[in-house]
Every structure is written in structure tokens, then in C-alpha cells.
Design an enzyme around this catalytic site. Sequence first.
Site, short mmCIF file in Angstrom:
data_model
loop_
_atom_site.label_atom_id
_atom_site.label_comp_id
_atom_site.label_asym_id
_atom_site.label_seq_id
_atom_site.Cartn_x
_atom_site.Cartn_y
_atom_site.Cartn_z
N ASP A 52 0.92 -1.62 -0.54
CA ASP A 52 -0.28 0.08 0.00
C ASP A 52 1.08 1.49 -0.13
O ASP A 52 1.72 1.16 0.77
CB ASP A 52 -0.88 0.11 0.94
CG ASP A 52 -1.86 -1.16 1.47
OD1 ASP A 52 -2.17 -1.94 0.01
OD2 ASP A 52 -2.20 -1.98 2.67
N ASP A 54 0.52 5.24 0.83
CA ASP A 54 -0.09 6.70 0.94
C ASP A 54 0.87 8.32 1.25
O ASP A 54 2.10 7.98 1.12
CB ASP A 54 -0.42 6.43 2.22
CG ASP A 54 -1.17 5.16 2.74
OD1 ASP A 54 -1.89 4.81 2.26
OD2 ASP A 54 -0.99 4.87 4.13
N ASP A 141 1.67 9.10 14.76
CA ASP A 141 1.55 7.94 15.95
C ASP A 141 2.75 8.10 15.95
O ASP A 141 3.35 7.77 17.15
CB ASP A 141 0.93 7.38 15.65
CG ASP A 141 -0.66 7.09 15.81
OD1 ASP A 141 -1.11 8.64 16.01
OD2 ASP A 141 -1.78 6.21 14.86
#
Length: 434
Positions: A52, A54, A141
Site C-alpha cells: 500500500d 499513502d 502516531d
Amino acid sequence: MDIIPRDQHCISRKNISDGALKVMSRLRSGGFQAYLVGGAVRDLLLGGRPKDFDIATDATPEAVTGLFRNSRIIGRRFRIVHVRFGREIIEVTTFRGHHDNRPKDSEQNEAGGNHSRQSASGLLLRDNVYGTLEEDAARRDLSVNALYYDSGKFEVFDHLRGLKDLEQRTICIIGIPEQRYTEDPVRMLRVVRFAAKLDFSIDQQTAEAIPHCAHLLAEIPAARLFDEFLKLFLAGSAARTLDKLLEYNLLRYLFPSTSKRIQQDDKALALVQAAMGNTDERIAEGKHVTPAFILAALLWPIVSEQFEVLENGGDAPMVAMHSAAHSAIAEAVKHISIPRRFSQPMREIWEFQLRLQRRAGRKAVELIEHRRFRAAYDFLLLREQAGEDTGGLGIWWTEIQELSQEQRFEKAASVEDNHKRPKRIRKRRPNPAP
């Protein structure tokens, strides 16, 4: 901020999807900043191949959709854009800012979506506050997920010692741990998940805050916890993840009854551990894994205990199993959502454990053709691996699968002959007196 030039890192554009490169290129052409960010950059720096990709940008969601016809805005808590290229989806997020920097103009807040909202306890309910690249890095995070790659200049941007933590193989939360956990308690699960996935240690302060904030997970909606459950146990590191959840006493906020039971029963713990190991092996081999099987294993200690109580109380075995399954699922969904597409197969796997005890006759052989047989058979082997005594069922069903159809019927017939019950002779009642 540290800027790492091309000759000092291992990221190559050939390992980045064409879709992600196209998105970054078009955003830059439109006058916006655009960076590959998060797990993709982390995994590329570790020598892996991300699945993936991003993208982080200073373009608002509306500006992004204006550039890409093949896109749509999703999410409420934080609005993001999905840009689709065939089966691939590139996730594009606008740089996040600090809450105290949000515009005071309420009309601008609502119209532009640039606003946030927190609960009385500090939990972020909405987080659409846009900011700069530096603010976006601080809002992420984990330090190892706050690395940015510029595909135009081939540079990596490190704002928060993410590269150092990668080198030291450490998971460290950004900012004050208690505050970050209060904003979003799911971050504790993310800390555990990435520590298990990457086989990293957890920074001392990041870890020490977890026991003080763990109770906040009770505020998270059950549906969101189910999404986290999928990420925790379907990433190929389920066994290590389970160990971390038990180490930090977090499993009780996902499956409280199971957490309590496996602390009391070594066989229950062994079964759950075996299920996680089996899941990791299947993922490593590229085989299909269903959440229903993992859920069935996690709740089996509760189901089997309740089944035994009900059966000893006089219920027929199948009735007892049905009731035990219903009770276990009803209790579990108070904490974590379990969609029906998974709860129904779970029930069938459990009930099949009783059907596998019947080895005699044609019906036993026909069980092998049942759509749920393979999952139930694998589950039976897990039970035996964990130390449950099934009377040799696992060996019997393993052997019979290796036989031809004719041999199967012969083997099942021999079981029927060996265990044939004597016919019950009914005494004739005397005819009534005339």
C-alpha cells in the site's frame, strides 16, 4: 529536520507503484507538495516491498478530487481521498495541523472541513485540522511512520528521529504518550501491532504509559475494534501480536472472557497460540485465511466450557453446543463487532466438532464433501495440538481423506460394525382381557 539525499538511502522509484508516482507527479504539477509517507517509506527503508502507498499533501481533499476524476472523499473523523487506478487504491491525506492552530472563523471551519472535536475525556471525535508538513509529522502516531519521501528530488525527510528508531529497531510514539493515547486509545493497539509486525522493541516511555491508559479502549466503538482486530491478526505476525497483547494486558479489551480464561487454563492458551501460529504459516504460504477461523479459536475456550456445563446439565450435545455458541457470541459483540458473515461460519465450525465424532456409515464419509469440513478438520487438529483428548479423531479423519471413495465407505462401515448397538427387543404386551 534531517534531509537524507538519494545517495544516503536505499529507496528506489522502481519499488513504488506507478499509481503512487502518478499521484505525486500530478499534485506537484498542480502546485502542491506531495510525499510518499508512512508504512511504505518505512518498509522501503527496511528493504521490503510495500503493498500500500499513502500520499501526504498540502492540497485539501476538494483540491485533490479536482485533479483526479478517479477519486472520492471518504471518512468523517478525518477526511481522506481515495484515488483508484484499476484495483489499486492510493490514499491521499491532507497535512494535519495542531488543534490550537485551527481557524476561528466557524463558517470557514464548516465549509472547508477544517475543524476538530473532542469528547470530555479528550478522545478525538473529529480531526479535520489542516497544517504544514512539519505539523503533519508531529501529528502522526509513531516516529518510524513519520518519514516522507519526495519522488521528485529523491530525498527522505525525517522530522522526528524516525531513521534512528528504525536503526535501533524501536517503536516510539510521537509526543507525550499519555496525551496521544488519550486522543486516540487505538494507538496503544498500533504500538503493539507494529512492534509485533516488525519484531521491534517498544520504547520505555511508550510502553510505561499503556497500563495507565488501557482502560480508555473501552470507549472505542465495537466496529472500530473489529477493524483493528483484522489488522492485528491478519498481518502475518499473529503469534507475536498475541504475546504482546497478553504482555500489556490489552486482549481483555477485545475479548475479555477469553483473556480471563486463558490465564486460568494452559490448554486454552495453547489452542489460541496454535491458531495464531497456523494463521501466520498460511499467510506466509500465500494461502487464504478467514477471520471466522481466528474468531472461532479465540472464543472456543468460552464455548467449550459452557458446552460442558450444559451437557452435564442434561442438554443434548447439539443443543448444548448451539446454546454455548449463541451465549459466547452474544457476550463478545458487546466489545467487538462480529459481522454475520463470520459469526455463522464460526458456529458451523464449532458444531462440526460434534459431527466429526460420528465416524460410522455413509453420512460420515459424506461429511468430507461439506463446505465447512476443511475448516472444522483443521480446527480439530488445533484442539489436539493444544492437548485436548479427542479419542484419536484427528488421525482417523486424516487417514480417511487419503483413501479412495470406496475405501472410505469400507472404513466407515467397519466402524459401524465395531460399534453396532444390539437391537432393542420389545416385549409384547398381553392382549387385554375380554
